[in-house]
Scaffold this motif. Structure first.
Motif, PDB file in Angstrom:
ATOM      1  N   ILE A  10      49.989  31.157 109.708  1.00  0.00           N
ATOM      2  CA  ILE A  10      50.873  30.080 109.271  1.00  0.00           C
ATOM      3  C   ILE A  10      51.249  29.250 110.487  1.00  0.00           C
ATOM      4  CG2 ILE A  10      53.076  29.493 108.200  1.00  0.00           C
ATOM      5  CD1 ILE A  10      52.963  32.096 106.668  1.00  0.00           C
ATOM      6  N   SER A  11      51.050  27.929 110.390  1.00  0.00           N
ATOM      7  CA  SER A  11      51.323  27.056 111.530  1.00  0.00           C
ATOM      8  C   SER A  11      51.622  25.647 111.048  1.00  0.00           C
ATOM      9  CB  SER A  11      50.114  27.032 112.475  1.00  0.00           C
ATOM     10  OG  SER A  11      50.363  26.213 113.602  1.00  0.00           O
ATOM     11  N   GLY A  12      52.359  24.911 111.857  1.00  0.00           N
ATOM     12  CA  GLY A  12      52.626  23.520 111.522  1.00  0.00           C
ATOM     13  C   GLY A  12      51.384  22.659 111.596  1.00  0.00           C
ATOM     14  N   LYS A  13      50.470  23.024 112.503  1.00  0.00           N
ATOM     15  CA  LYS A  13      49.254  22.235 112.701  1.00  0.00           C
ATOM     16  C   LYS A  13      48.152  23.134 113.231  1.00  0.00           C
ATOM     17  CE  LYS A  13      48.966  19.733 116.366  1.00  0.00           C
ATOM     18  NZ  LYS A  13      49.132  18.703 117.412  1.00  0.00           N
ATOM     19  N   LEU A  14      46.928  22.891 112.765  1.00  0.00           N
ATOM     20  CA  LEU A  14      45.759  23.619 113.251  1.00  0.00           C
ATOM     21  C   LEU A  14      44.598  22.642 113.417  1.00  0.00           C
ATOM     22  CD1 LEU A  14      45.919  26.859 111.040  1.00  0.00           C
ATOM     23  CD2 LEU A  14      46.469  26.672 113.478  1.00  0.00           C
ATOM     24  N   GLY A  15      43.531  23.119 114.030  1.00  0.00           N
ATOM     25  CA  GLY A  15      42.339  22.295 114.190  1.00  0.00           C
ATOM     26  C   GLY A  15      42.489  21.182 115.205  1.00  0.00           C
ATOM     27  N   ASP A  16      43.335  21.403 116.215  1.00  0.00           N
ATOM     28  CA  ASP A  16      43.564  20.378 117.226  1.00  0.00           C
ATOM     29  C   ASP A  16      43.264  20.953 118.606  1.00  0.00           C
ATOM     30  OD1 ASP A  16      44.309  17.954 118.360  1.00  0.00           O
ATOM     31  OD2 ASP A  16      46.125  17.768 117.154  1.00  0.00           O
ATOM     32  N   VAL A  17      43.634  20.214 119.656  1.00  0.00           N
ATOM     33  CA  VAL A  17      43.322  20.638 121.017  1.00  0.00           C
ATOM     34  C   VAL A  17      44.539  21.197 121.744  1.00  0.00           C
ATOM     35  CG1 VAL A  17      41.361  19.078 121.283  1.00  0.00           C
ATOM     36  CG2 VAL A  17      43.661  18.263 121.839  1.00  0.00           C
ATOM     37  N   LEU A  63      55.366  22.002 105.954  1.00  0.00           N
ATOM     38  CA  LEU A  63      55.102  22.675 107.226  1.00  0.00           C
ATOM     39  C   LEU A  63      54.822  21.702 108.368  1.00  0.00           C
ATOM     40  CD1 LEU A  63      52.821  25.728 106.295  1.00  0.00           C
ATOM     41  CD2 LEU A  63      54.955  25.841 107.595  1.00  0.00           C
ATOM     42  N   ARG A  64      54.541  20.468 108.059  1.00  0.00           N
ATOM     43  CA  ARG A  64      54.075  19.506 109.068  1.00  0.00           C
ATOM     44  C   ARG A  64      55.133  19.243 110.146  1.00  0.00           C
ATOM     45  NH1 ARG A  64      49.768  15.466 107.054  1.00  0.00           N
ATOM     46  NH2 ARG A  64      50.456  14.326 108.902  1.00  0.00           N
ATOM     47  N   PHE A  65      54.649  19.075 111.375  1.00  0.00           N
ATOM     48  CA  PHE A  65      55.528  18.666 112.474  1.00  0.00           C
ATOM     49  C   PHE A  65      56.065  17.255 112.257  1.00  0.00           C
ATOM     50  CE2 PHE A  65      52.825  21.431 115.547  1.00  0.00           C
ATOM     51  CZ  PHE A  65      53.513  22.563 115.149  1.00  0.00           C
ATOM     52  N   ASP A  66      55.267  16.428 111.593  1.00  0.00           N
ATOM     53  CA  ASP A  66      55.613  15.015 111.461  1.00  0.00           C
ATOM     54  C   ASP A  66      56.013  14.636 110.038  1.00  0.00           C
ATOM     55  OD1 ASP A  66      53.153  15.337 110.283  1.00  0.00           O
ATOM     56  OD2 ASP A  66      52.209  13.607 111.244  1.00  0.00           O
ATOM     57  N   SER A  67      56.449  15.605 109.246  1.00  0.00           N
ATOM     58  CA  SER A  67      56.882  15.279 107.890  1.00  0.00           C
ATOM     59  C   SER A  67      58.162  14.449 107.941  1.00  0.00           C
ATOM     60  CB  SER A  67      57.124  16.551 107.079  1.00  0.00           C
ATOM     61  OG  SER A  67      58.298  17.214 107.519  1.00  0.00           O
ATOM     62  N   THR A  68      58.411  13.711 106.887  1.00  0.00           N
ATOM     63  CA  THR A  68      59.624  12.890 106.814  1.00  0.00           C
ATOM     64  C   THR A  68      60.873  13.748 106.955  1.00  0.00           C
ATOM     65  OG1 THR A  68      58.493  11.311 105.370  1.00  0.00           O
ATOM     66  CG2 THR A  68      60.901  11.245 105.389  1.00  0.00           C
ATOM     67  N   LEU A  69      60.874  14.903 106.298  1.00  0.00           N
ATOM     68  CA  LEU A  69      62.037  15.790 106.377  1.00  0.00           C
ATOM     69  C   LEU A  69      62.216  16.352 107.785  1.00  0.00           C
ATOM     70  CD1 LEU A  69      61.936  17.778 103.001  1.00  0.00           C
ATOM     71  CD2 LEU A  69      63.673  16.146 103.768  1.00  0.00           C
ATOM     72  N   GLN A  70      61.118  16.744 108.437  1.00  0.00           N
ATOM     73  CA  GLN A  70      61.227  17.277 109.795  1.00  0.00           C
ATOM     74  C   GLN A  70      61.820  16.234 110.732  1.00  0.00           C
ATOM     75  OE1 GLN A  70      60.874  20.240 111.128  1.00  0.00           O
ATOM     76  NE2 GLN A  70      60.994  19.688 113.287  1.00  0.00           N
ATOM     77  N   HIS A  71      61.355  14.998 110.646  1.00  0.00           N
ATOM     78  CA  HIS A  71      61.902  13.933 111.491  1.00  0.00           C
ATOM     79  C   HIS A  71      63.391  13.725 111.206  1.00  0.00           C
ATOM     80  CE1 HIS A  71      58.305  12.892 113.521  1.00  0.00           C
ATOM     81  NE2 HIS A  71      57.689  12.318 112.505  1.00  0.00           N
TER      82      HIS A  71
END
Length: 465
Positions: A10-17, A63-71
């Protein structure tokens, strides 16, 4: 006795650098190779994961780092993330926190549905309960552990109290409770002995140390794809490429790297025009546009030929919309003449291990975790002591410039250095080490995992429709 499990990351984001994405990729490769079935649940996949099928990759917006709710919650609860902090009364704060808990519960229900549908035995939470970059994710994972009694392994890469932008906040009670929690029945993994010491002191838990690793068995080399890197990006084959293989964030101390390159060019003016300073990655999730401008302006004043190439770097080899090749960080490094990695603080050192696996000499600062967990392995690096002046600038001795010049011009010494480092890296931080540590971790936690499996089966019977 059964030794394979169904495991969900479980992670906020995957498939990145970024470091978390890279380590998850490695863990998945080792775990699937050991016979486990792996699933992922993330807010965003920058690129689809290549190691598991698409039907095992689930995406949840909350779960997103950049979701509207997270911001929104970041703005309300971390006032120093913005130039003009929002004033909150205690009553308003309590209302927002309650709303946040409700959304977190909703997210935990969505994740638990995935767990039920796929008979997941254990979840591995990737930094969700160490950094508040997915607040709803942290609440949800905590609920999965405390309410649903799902077997949970927390993999912590760094902690919120290590980041000034999070240390001043309006939800310290919540963060202390869930980031990370100290509930029994869970396991904690950290990436350095220093983090283990801090976590055990603060939370009274005994974490397992599994350092960052690298697949030295499949180390990158020049091939028919990455051999186009120089020509594709406009570099000559005789150019001297100094690569900063990191994201552009202040704790990486890129200004010290720029100063180092500038000093080297002034000391050896006969080759100055050939020196190119490349920063391979992007800002990441610690956005600070002003820092990029600081680096650009400093490069100009130091007369450093700076190249920001993050738009041509990806976690996988693909073509962009213009039909241009995108390169991995390792592709960039195998084309480098020298890697520069001089952070003031780092959780471990993914970029360092990547450079070692690519057989590139590394100029490295002796940051804390380097001294406690890496240096003792016996690496032969171009070291700059972590000694800073009153203005916070790294003190760069002239001797390091001479050492750099020697290693760039003495091919035999370069090969000896990089081959030695490669063998040390393979032995100390390779996949064999990772496999052994993951096997030990799952074996020691297996009773709780099997108990979680039984609870899950009972829950499906209780709530069958």
């Amino acid at each position: 006795m059964e030794t394979s499990f169904k495991i969900a990351f479980i992670s906020g984001k995957l498939g990145d650098v970024d470091g978390v994405s890279l380590e998850v990729d490695k863990w998945i490769e080792v775990l699937t190779g050991a016979g486990h079935e792996v699933f992922t649940i993330a807010g965003l996949y920058t690129n689809p994961l290549q190691s598991i099928s698409s039907d095992k990759q689930f995406s949840l917006e909350y779960l997103r780092f950049d979701s509207t709710l997270q911001h929104h919650y970041e703005k309300m609860m971390f006032p120093y993330l913005t130039k003009h902090p929002t004033h909150l009364t205690s009553g308003t704060r309590d209302i927002i926190v309650e709303e946040m808990m409700v959304h977190g519960k909703e997210l935990s229900e969505d994740i638990f549905q995935i767990i039920q549908d796929n008979n997941i035995d254990v979840i591995i939470a990737q930094n969700t309960n160490a950094m508040p970059m997915t607040l709803l994710g942290g609440i949800a994972v905590y609920n999965l552990l405390s309410e649903y009694k799902v077997a949970t392994i927390f993999h912590h890469h760094d902690f919120w109290w290590e980041r000034s932008r999070f240390s001043q906040n309006r939800i310290e009670g919540l963060l202390n409770k869930i980031m990370p929690p100290s509930d029994i029945g869970s396991e904690h993994v950290v990436i350095s002995s220093y983090s283990a010491h801090i976590l055990s002191s603060i939370k009274r838990v005994i974490p397992t140390v599994i350092p960052n690793c690298e697949n030295f068995g499949k180390a990158a080399v020049l091939d028919n794809y990455n051999s186009h890197f120089r020509s594709d990006l406009g570099f000559d084959k005789t150019d001297i490429l100094f690569v900063q293989p990191t994201r552009i964030v202040p704790r990486k101390r890129i200004e010290d790297s720029v100063r180092l390159v500038g000093m080297y060019g002034r000391k050896y003016p006969e080759i100055k025009e050939k020196i190119k300073f490349i920063i391979s990655l992007y800002q990441g999730d610690e956005l600070d546009d002003s820092y990029i401008e600081v680096i650009k302006n400093l490069a100009k004043s130091e007369d450093v030929d700076l190249h920001l190439i993050s738009d041509r770097v990806s976690s996988v080899r693909i073509l962009n919309n213009n039909g241009e090749r995108l390169y991995t960080s390792r592709d960039v490094l195998v084309n480098a003449d020298l890697a520069i990695y001089m952070p003031k603080w780092e959780g471990f050192g993914n970029a360092f291990l990547e450079a070692v696996s690519c057989r590139v000499p590394v100029v490295v600062s002796t940051y804390l975790v380097y001294k406690t967990d890496i240096k003792s392995a016996g690496f032969d690096n171009l070291e700059v002591r972590d000694n800073y002046d009153d203005e916070g600038l790294l003190k760069i001795p002239e001797s390091i410039l001479i050492d750099m010049h020697q290693i760039l011009n003495d091919s035999e010494k370069r090969i000896q250095m990089t081959d030695k480092n490669f063998e040390i890296g393979k032995r100390e931080f390779g996949f064999k080490m990772l496999s052994e540590k993951l096997n030990t971790l799952l074996d020691s936690y297996s009773d709780e995992i099997r108990a979680s499996r039984r609870r899950l089966q009972k829950s499906k019977k209780s709530y069958a429709v």
